[in-house]
Scaffold this active site. Structure first.
Site, PDB file in Angstrom:
ATOM      1  NE  ARG A  67      47.365  -0.749  34.944  1.00 37.67           N
ATOM      2  CZ  ARG A  67      46.792  -1.183  36.048  1.00 37.67           C
ATOM      3  NH1 ARG A  67      47.278  -0.817  37.217  1.00 37.67           N
ATOM      4  NH2 ARG A  67      45.760  -1.978  36.015  1.00 37.67           N
ATOM      5  CB  THR A  70      55.780  -5.442  34.572  1.00 35.88           C
ATOM      6  OG1 THR A  70      55.354  -4.449  33.599  1.00 35.88           O
ATOM      7  CG2 THR A  70      56.538  -6.543  33.864  1.00 35.88           C
ATOM      8  CG  ASP A 119      38.659  -2.270  28.127  1.00 36.25           C
ATOM      9  OD1 ASP A 119      39.200  -1.784  27.117  1.00 36.25           O
ATOM     10  OD2 ASP A 119      39.096  -3.271  28.718  1.00 36.25           O
ATOM     11  CG  ASP A 164      40.211  -1.205  31.339  1.00 30.62           C
ATOM     12  OD1 ASP A 164      41.248  -1.878  31.292  1.00 30.62           O
ATOM     13  OD2 ASP A 164      40.080  -0.113  30.738  1.00 30.62           O
TER      14      ASP A 164
HETATM   15  C1  PRP Z   1      44.642   2.831  32.929  1.00 32.74           C
HETATM   16  C2  PRP Z   1      44.256   4.213  33.421  1.00 32.74           C
HETATM   17  C3  PRP Z   1      45.573   4.791  33.831  1.00 32.74           C
HETATM   18  C4  PRP Z   1      46.301   3.580  34.317  1.00 32.74           C
HETATM   19  C5  PRP Z   1      46.326   3.630  35.815  1.00 32.74           C
HETATM   20  O1  PRP Z   1      45.138   2.867  31.642  1.00 32.74           O
HETATM   21  O2  PRP Z   1      43.591   4.983  32.455  1.00 32.74           O
HETATM   22  O3  PRP Z   1      46.258   5.415  32.759  1.00 32.74           O
HETATM   23  O4  PRP Z   1      45.602   2.428  33.863  1.00 32.74           O
HETATM   24  O5  PRP Z   1      47.065   2.594  36.339  1.00 32.74           O
HETATM   25  P1  PRP Z   1      48.410   2.808  37.179  1.00 32.74           P
HETATM   26  O6  PRP Z   1      48.125   3.884  38.177  1.00 32.74           O
HETATM   27  O7  PRP Z   1      48.626   1.472  37.814  1.00 32.74           O
HETATM   28  O8  PRP Z   1      49.509   3.176  36.229  1.00 32.74           O
HETATM   29  P2  PRP Z   1      45.386   1.526  30.775  1.00 32.74           P
HETATM   30  O9  PRP Z   1      46.802   1.080  30.871  1.00 32.74           O
HETATM   31  O10 PRP Z   1      44.342   0.515  31.116  1.00 32.74           O
HETATM   32  O11 PRP Z   1      45.233   2.056  29.281  1.00 32.74           O
HETATM   33  P3  PRP Z   1      43.959   2.622  28.511  1.00 32.74           P
HETATM   34  O12 PRP Z   1      43.700   4.011  29.036  1.00 32.74           O
HETATM   35  O13 PRP Z   1      44.431   2.633  27.099  1.00 32.74           O
HETATM   36  O14 PRP Z   1      42.786   1.699  28.736  1.00 32.74           O
HETATM   37  N1  URA Z   2      43.074   1.111  35.241  1.00 31.68           N
HETATM   38  C1  URA Z   2      41.723   0.991  35.175  1.00 31.68           C
HETATM   39  O1  URA Z   2      41.122   1.334  34.147  1.00 31.68           O
HETATM   40  N2  URA Z   2      41.070   0.510  36.246  1.00 31.68           N
HETATM   41  C2  URA Z   2      41.699   0.154  37.389  1.00 31.68           C
HETATM   42  O2  URA Z   2      41.023  -0.286  38.333  1.00 31.68           O
HETATM   43  C3  URA Z   2      43.098   0.266  37.433  1.00 31.68           C
HETATM   44  C4  URA Z   2      43.764   0.758  36.351  1.00 31.68           C
END
Ligand code: PRP
Ligand code: URA
Length: 208
Positions: free
Chosen positions: A103, A107, A202, A199
């Site tokens: 993400r 945005t 993380d 997160d």
């Molecule tokens: C997180 C999560 C989803 C996304 C959800 O990923 O694992 O893929 O956010 O958010 P959305 O429904 O608003 O699209 P992130 O972008 O944090 O990446 P990561 O898995 O690499 O930490």
């Molecule tokens: N991605 C995450 O990991 N946590 C949230 O709460 C939303 C998006």
């Protein structure tokens, strides 16, 4: 909400609480996540079709079953990787594709950086693994790509969903069932689920 399944098991509720707790250490977080993902896999497997086959026991011939379709797991990188091993425990012959999405922190739009899936998506059941369904942008983008690649029967497995993400999925992919262990209240102004667990990537990988 359409095609929405909330796994309401007492042990799942206990484990979601462990995941939410900011004082849960990384090992306990991973262990609880594995258990919740396992319960989701069992719940989703109730929807699998079977075909009857012949089987020979040491004593006689009888009828048995095999899955009607190949199962394809598609973790969304990075956090979705955390759910793969639990699903493979009960579906050991599943194939595994990967979708890389991140993400944009401003945005909140998903940006894709990787896509690789097994062939025969059209004849398989494709299960997307992503612990967080927040705005729904990542899930919708994943299914857009998978459907372009031929996927027809698809399911989403998430640990925690926000109402906003469920609505977006219902609007854009009304055919896809969503399985989750918790339906939370709302998103905050920067797209995090409230109360949520923070997160997921993380906390799983220790990159806080
Ligand atoms: C997180 C999560 C989803 C996304 C959800 O990923 O694992 O893929 O956010 O958010 P959305 O429904 O608003 O699209 P992130 O972008 O944090 O990446 P990561 O898995 O690499 O930490
Ligand atoms: N991605 C995450 O990991 N946590 C949230 O709460 C939303 C998006």
């Amino acid at each position: 909400m359409k095609n929405f399944y909330l796994v309401q098991n007492p042990l799942v509720k206990r484990d979601v609480t462990i995941l939410r707790d900011k004082n849960t250490n990384q090992a306990a977080f991973r262990a609880a996540l594995n258990r919740v993902a396992f319960s989701l896999a069992v719940e989703i497997s109730n929807s699998f079709g079977l075909v009857e086959i012949d089987v020979e026991t040491p004593l006689e011939k009888t009828k048995g079953y095999k899955l009607a379709r190949q199962i394809i797991l598609v973790p969304v990188l990075r956090a979705g990787l955390s759910m793969v091993s639990s699903f493979l425990e009960i579906i050991p012959d599943a194939k595994v594709g990967h979708i890389g999405l991140q993400r944009d922190e401003k945005t909140l739009e998903p940006m894709d950086y990787y896509y690789k899936t097994p062939k025969n998506l059209d004849e398989s059941v494709t299960i997307v693994l992503d612990p967080m369904l927040a705005t729904g942008g990542s899930a919708v983008a994943s299914f857009n790509s998978l459907k372009r690649g031929g996927a027809k029967k698809c399911v989403l497995a998430s640990l925690i969903a926000a109402p906003e993400g469920v609505k977006k999925m219902n609007d854009e992919h009304p055919d896809i069932s969503i399985y989750t262990a918790a339906l939370d209240r709302e998103l905050n102004s920067v797209g995090y689920i409230l109360p949520g667990l923070g997160d997921a990537g993380d906390r799983t990988f220790g990159t806080l």
